[in-house]
Design a protein around this motif. Structure first.
Motif, PDB file in Angstrom:
ATOM      1  N   LYS A 144      73.895  95.487  59.802  1.00 18.16           N
ATOM      2  CA  LYS A 144      74.894  94.488  60.143  1.00 18.16           C
ATOM      3  C   LYS A 144      76.105  95.182  60.764  1.00 18.16           C
ATOM      4  N   THR A 173      74.231  88.053  54.966  1.00 16.57           N
ATOM      5  CA  THR A 173      74.901  89.018  54.086  1.00 16.57           C
ATOM      6  C   THR A 173      74.062  90.281  54.064  1.00 16.57           C
ATOM      7  N   ALA A 174      74.708  91.357  53.665  1.00 16.40           N
ATOM      8  CA  ALA A 174      74.001  92.629  53.625  1.00 16.40           C
ATOM      9  C   ALA A 174      72.797  92.548  52.695  1.00 16.40           C
ATOM     10  N   GLU A 178      68.812  93.119  53.487  1.00 19.23           N
ATOM     11  CA  GLU A 178      67.974  94.073  52.798  1.00 19.23           C
ATOM     12  C   GLU A 178      66.681  93.425  52.330  1.00 19.23           C
TER      13      GLU A 178
ATOM     14  N   GLU B 141      74.198 105.176  60.950  1.00 18.78           N
ATOM     15  CA  GLU B 141      73.295 104.580  59.961  1.00 18.78           C
ATOM     16  C   GLU B 141      72.118 105.534  59.745  1.00 18.78           C
ATOM     17  N   GLU B 178      72.813 106.171  51.388  1.00 21.84           N
ATOM     18  CA  GLU B 178      73.764 105.073  51.490  1.00 21.84           C
ATOM     19  C   GLU B 178      75.185 105.579  51.277  1.00 21.84           C
TER      20      GLU B 178
END
Lengths: 346, 346
Positions: A144, A173-174, A178, B141, B178
């Motif tokens: 995103k 949304t993230a 996912e 990313e 992450e």
DNA sequence: ATTTGGCACTCCGCAGAGACGAGTGCCAAG
DNA sequence: CTTGGCACTCGTCTCTGCGGAGTGCCAAAT
């Protein structure tokens, strides 16, 4: 179509073709007896030549010029006369050393291949970038970027990476992303892009999707990601080598060829055509079925990754090309690329 | 260097240049009085021509041919005589309609720009792909593909996306990746790639990193991601237009040019050179400082995104080119691309 | 003092002529 | 069947002459 030729005719035809390939000059009976190992008088050679002409293997530009091989002759030469020898060590090394640099991305690797082909062969190199549509899905990933922008990245088994920026109509949304990612990676693993798309479209049509909002949106997103992926590229390098060919004196013809190069779809089709076949393919002149490429030949071979054929590469030039040296070069390069792609995706 | 010319000389020089651009033929005093609005006898024109030749603006191929403009003449013409008019509506539309398709990736957009330039201008189109090194970092990313393979994707403010597959020496867990992602995105936001790299290298050298294992590894990873990013590409389209120029009869020269095209670094340098300047730039013949491009001129302009200059584009061809029509085309295209890149990244 | 017409000269490009060379087809002798 | 010979065809090359376009210069005109 290809009637067998008597030994003598065969021998003379071969000599003419090879001499013509070397000199680009029409070959007369006299020069032939001089330069080749044929122990016949010019007169006898003339007789044979006349017969070969009648059979469509030779052609005289005008009454008192020598003979020039026709496409039929090249075809016969390649199918029946040519014995492809292995690539000599020197050339092998020359090719290898272009790939010393490791860790090339696939795109760079293919470009390098085209460049190497053209410099080693002294002809124009062609490499077709694998068609994504038929490569095998490995992974899809969503990132995103802003409220309405999603970056999709997907990766094929053969190590090709493709990006696409998508403007979404509603926000994800993230966490949703996912979930979608996980779901899609599970569902589509092992399918070709084409199959994956078909699956998505089918699922979208099914009513069960209508009730699962997230599912529905994930299909939508992935459909957008996979739609219109850039596809069907051809990397052309070394066009300037064509300028060194004596055929280049025919300006009109060369213009035609250069224009054909700019219409890459044309070359793509030709490379595509050989994808099902195995080994080196030669396409001669009108066999291309493109008038723009009259008088041109292509030598192509397929390269593959771990999981089958990926694409094709080769060289293109005037039909009068040294097939016996170029075929091994193309063959070796294809093998080399295949090996490197194999390693990369292990 | 550029002494002011008397009105008459100016007028005659301009007429010669324009006539020569139109016909590619050396211009004699007679033809000039016939075809241009100059109301002088051929003899007077001859006198002026002789003076202009002495000053280095003209050159005779041989005693009894007409005169041909020198580079100095073109330079003077462009700097002092040329009044660039706006691009006419018809051409504007012609350019616009090439970009109707929306949602092009930047790469596709630039390729399309090169193609459009070449078809509208009937010359060879050049587009320089933005140098990643100097674009502004937006996002990085990491995607874990297998135990030792990490895919890095990074995105610039201007919407360029770059991938790199990294073989890591040790395994990263998804959680670690992450964390690293978040940390890097925070730290490097707003920096140029160059700056980001400098920062990373500095941090790696600092001892505090030595104690924070994760930090250390994250720097390592990002350094690998940013190292040797593919950079400095030039998209060339429409080389076949050169074949239509009468200059093409000079085979040797054309070979030189085509070879120069294959050495893209050369064109890249030229496009690079104008990056600091504003507006349309014209580089004439020897001003390129490449002997390969003797007799060639480039017309270039910069395009920019939201955040300043990104790259340059233009056309290249023989110095005898219709500057007055090409300059607006290049200018308009650069503006157009800038606008489209702006929209995309909003 | 410029401009202009005239004149002699230069040089390219083109077309025609002729020589040359490479090649052909055919025929009759080996 | 092979071969040498012969007449013939053409393309290429070179030479030649000619016309056109252009030049420079000079002397007359403005």
């Amino acid at each position: 179509m290809v009637e067998p030729l008597s030994d003598r005719r065969r021998q003379i035809l071969e000599a003419i073709i090879e001499e013509y390939i070397a000199t680009a000059q029409p070959i007369g009976s006299r020069t032939l007896t001089r330069f080749s190992a044929i122990s016949l008088s010019p007169a006898s050679v003339r007789n044979v030549m006349a017969e070969l002409e009648e059979q469509g293997y030779l052609h005289s530009p005008h009454t008192s010029a020598g003979r020039v091989p026709t496409e039929k002759a090249y075809r016969y030469y390649i199918d029946s006369l040519l014995r492809v020898n292995c690539l000599d060590r020197a050339r092998q090394d020359q090719i290898e050393q272009h790939y010393h640099r490791r860790g090339l991305q696939m795109g760079e690797l293919l470009r390098e291949a085209s460049r190497t082909l053209s410099t080693v062969a002294h002809y124009t190199g062609l490499v077709m970038v694998p068609r994504l549509q038929s490569t095998v899905f490995r992974r899809i990933e969503f990132v995103k970027l802003s409220s309405r922008q999603v970056l999709t990245v997907f990766i094929t088994q053969s190590g090709m990476i493709q990006n696409r920026l998508i403007e979404t109509s509603e926000e994800f949304t993230a966490a949703e992303l996912e979930q979608i990612t996980n779901y899609l990676n599970q569902t589509m693993s092992g399918l070709s892009i084409r199959e994956a798309r078909a699956l998505i479209l089918a699922e979208m049509a099914q009513e069960k999707a209508l009730y699962d909002r997230l599912l529905q949106r994930s299909f939508q997103l992935s459909e957008e990601a996979l739609a219109e992926i850039a596809d069907g590229e051809v990397i052309i390098e070394g066009t300037s080598h064509l300028l060194d060919q004596p055929e280049f004196n025919d300006l009109e013809r060369m213009k035609r060829i250069f224009r054909a190069f700019e219409q890459k779809s044309l070359l793509l089709n030709l490379l595509d055509r050989g994808l099902k076949a195995k080994g080196v393919q030669v396409i001669i002149g009108s066999e291309t079925e493109y008038p723009e490429l009259a008088g041109c030949s292509l030598i192509t071979a397929n390269y593959s990754g771990r999981r089958g054929t990926l694409g094709a590469l080769g060289v293109i030039g005037p039909s009068r090309m040294p097939y016996s040296t170029l075929i091994p070069i193309v063959d070796y390069t294809a093998g080399m690329i295949s090996r490197m792609l194999d390693e990369e995706t292990e």
